[in-house]
Design an enzyme around this catalytic site. Sequence first.
Site, short mmCIF file in Angstrom:
data_model
loop_
_atom_site.label_atom_id
_atom_site.label_comp_id
_atom_site.label_asym_id
_atom_site.label_seq_id
_atom_site.Cartn_x
_atom_site.Cartn_y
_atom_site.Cartn_z
N CYS A 2 0.84 -1.19 0.00
CA CYS A 2 0.00 0.00 0.00
C CYS A 2 0.88 1.24 0.00
O CYS A 2 2.08 1.18 -0.19
CB CYS A 2 -0.89 0.01 1.23
SG CYS A 2 -1.82 -1.53 1.48
N ARG A 52 -4.92 1.59 -0.26
CA ARG A 52 -4.87 0.13 -0.16
C ARG A 52 -4.75 -0.57 -1.51
O ARG A 52 -5.47 -0.25 -2.45
CB ARG A 52 -6.13 -0.38 0.54
CG ARG A 52 -6.09 -1.88 0.83
CD ARG A 52 -7.36 -2.37 1.47
NE ARG A 52 -7.26 -3.78 1.82
CZ ARG A 52 -8.28 -4.55 2.18
NH1 ARG A 52 -9.49 -4.03 2.25
NH2 ARG A 52 -8.10 -5.82 2.49
N LEU A 53 -3.79 -1.51 -1.57
CA LEU A 53 -3.72 -2.49 -2.64
C LEU A 53 -4.02 -3.83 -1.97
O LEU A 53 -3.22 -4.34 -1.19
CB LEU A 53 -2.33 -2.51 -3.27
CG LEU A 53 -2.09 -3.56 -4.36
CD1 LEU A 53 -3.01 -3.33 -5.56
CD2 LEU A 53 -0.63 -3.54 -4.82
N ILE A 55 -4.21 -7.46 -1.00
CA ILE A 55 -3.42 -8.66 -1.28
C ILE A 55 -3.86 -9.82 -0.39
O ILE A 55 -4.11 -10.93 -0.84
CB ILE A 55 -1.92 -8.39 -1.08
CG1 ILE A 55 -1.45 -7.22 -1.95
CG2 ILE A 55 -1.10 -9.65 -1.36
CD1 ILE A 55 -1.51 -7.47 -3.43
N ASN A 76 2.31 -0.69 5.30
CA ASN A 76 2.65 -0.96 3.91
C ASN A 76 3.59 -2.15 3.88
O ASN A 76 4.68 -2.10 4.44
CB ASN A 76 3.34 0.28 3.29
CG ASN A 76 3.93 -0.02 1.92
OD1 ASN A 76 3.45 -0.88 1.19
ND2 ASN A 76 4.98 0.70 1.58
N GLY A 77 3.16 -3.24 3.24
CA GLY A 77 4.03 -4.41 3.14
C GLY A 77 3.30 -5.70 3.46
O GLY A 77 2.07 -5.77 3.39
N ASP A 101 -2.83 -9.61 8.04
CA ASP A 101 -1.59 -9.51 8.81
C ASP A 101 -1.53 -8.18 9.55
O ASP A 101 -0.82 -8.06 10.56
CB ASP A 101 -0.36 -9.69 7.92
CG ASP A 101 -0.38 -8.83 6.66
OD1 ASP A 101 -1.43 -8.22 6.37
OD2 ASP A 101 0.65 -8.80 5.96
N SER A 367 10.65 -10.51 -7.39
CA SER A 367 11.85 -10.02 -8.05
C SER A 367 13.06 -10.54 -7.29
O SER A 367 13.11 -10.46 -6.07
CB SER A 367 11.86 -8.48 -8.05
OG SER A 367 13.00 -7.98 -8.69
#
Length: 636
Positions: A2, A52-53, A55, A76-77, A101, A367
């Site tokens: 986020c 917010r993204l 997940i 964020n994370g 989480d 990645s």
Amino acid sequence: MCGIAGFIDFNNTSSLQILQKCTDALSHRGPDGSGYEFMQNKNCQVALGHRRLSIIDLSNAASQPMWYKNFCIIFNGEIYNYAEIKSDLEKKDHKFITHSDTEVILHAWEEWNEQMIHRFIGMFVFVIYDQQMDELYCYRDRPGVKPFYYFWSDGIFLFGSELKALTKHPFFKKDINPDAAAAFLQLGYVPTPFCIFNNSHKLKPGHFLKLDLKTREIHLQQYWNVYDAYNQIPVDIAYEDAVTETEKLLLNAFQYRMVSDVPVGVFLSGGYDSTCVTALLQKNNSEKIKTFTIGVEHAGFNEAPFAKEISKRLGTDHTEHYCTQKEALEIVPQLPYFYDEPFADSSAIPTTLVSKIARQKVTVALSADGGDEIFAGYNRYDFITKYGKLLKNLPSPLRKSIYTIMNHIPANNIPIYNKKFLFQSRYQKIKSLIKNPSEENIMLQLTKVIEDAELSKLFKKPFSLLKTGLISRELKKENYSSLAYMMAIDYQTYLPDDILKKIDSATMSVGLEGREPFLDHRIIEWAARLPMNYKYNQGNKKYILKEIVHKYLPKEVMDRPKTGFGIPIIQWLNADLKPFVNQFLSEDFVLKQQIFHYAEIEKIKNSFYNGKTELAETIWCLLMFQMWYDKWINNN
């Protein structure tokens, strides 16, 4: 994954509308929702914002800011082992209402307070406001995967995932820090904890910040240090056993990064690191892993054919996209917006493109960054190994004599036969190494884009050279080696400030969560204790990692020279990018800006376009600074 933003205003001059502007500047990081908490207490205004993204736990119950009792969090994370921590907390009678989480962090804070951080496996930046104690805590993950900027001046504390969030607050002043600008031109990035603007900082990886809202005191504390890993007693283990144990740990770390309620893919470049991630995950997954590769039609830069062959052998669901030069060049004007602090790693262009391609099919992409820092993969490690000892072993009187001679022979008096190289710069570096062959100086000379003397000529105003992590030394004598020193330095400087900054800004520009499986802290804590020849064996870099990969792919498929993930910057600066150079490094632009001496800029340009191709990196750094300046100072 986020975006977070917020502020503490002891002057009580802010508003909910300001918080919304700061937070919504990060809408690209969190396109799935927003949340704002604006509070007035007896000491100050407290504002916490979140984009917010989604997940993990896609329900509205997991939205932020999230409250639990007197604690409020923005996060964020990802905490990958949150399920295990949640189970431990439930045994202590904690009750949960979501599957997120984020909620686990809040309960862990109540149970263990500051000690909770040592239980987390993940990438994170989070801010917890303790309403009862009137304290604010800001945490950044161990290797620095997630960014955290903050500003502190005259009773205003601003913070956010990106600088652009801070700039939306009317109190923020965009005054350039000349020391940071000089550091950028030498390194290609502004080193942590410094920032391009005055009164602004980046929170160091493995640190937390505590702001006491009663006393206005800020306290910074480190909770994790990569040197602690290197300073442990080396593990006594046979090589075959080390291969087995390393592979087990890698697989566990990689599988944690697959935890998600949305589709996950892998960036596959064709090198050892991304191949290792893909091979281990595909072997232990019944479904085909989605892999993504960007191809560039230029000799020396295109790894797409290798990635395609690896995908075929491993059986992944592969997406390959050959970007046209037009596609790549269209990214360049966008870079200053998403990299809102000057940034000059040109591989940000293909990284942004591969993120766009991946986002069409997945919301999370793995990645494989960190393998070079952990397992000794960079070509510069050859220099310290081959020449560092040689330089040190030269008798001091001989080194002094050579330095004296070089000091009396100007570089421009020496005939030059290779017109591509900037001989004077190389001459100064060699002279510096002869005078001081310490590991610190070798690292600096291998890293700097522009020499100190040239930098002084370039700037109109005086500046100081920043003391960065490049010159710190925290390895115990009994654990010290030149190579371990360089790897530890890279892990705490180049990795977070260049590599991780690049991947975070590129992926989040399209609302894609980038995860770093090699940066599970347990991997570096294990690898740092392995015998060095298991990692760097007689010039064979990433020795043990290659051994693991060769279990899944024949050596002949993988064995080729190391290439970076980049673009043909020399050719582009001479062609399609030349109009940008002419515009942003023009006499008119530079004179109005009043930062650089135009005569020096002109000298660099002329040298490059007359064949000194080694100056391409300098030109690119200057161009990226000028385009950033135009975007954020000229507001264009």
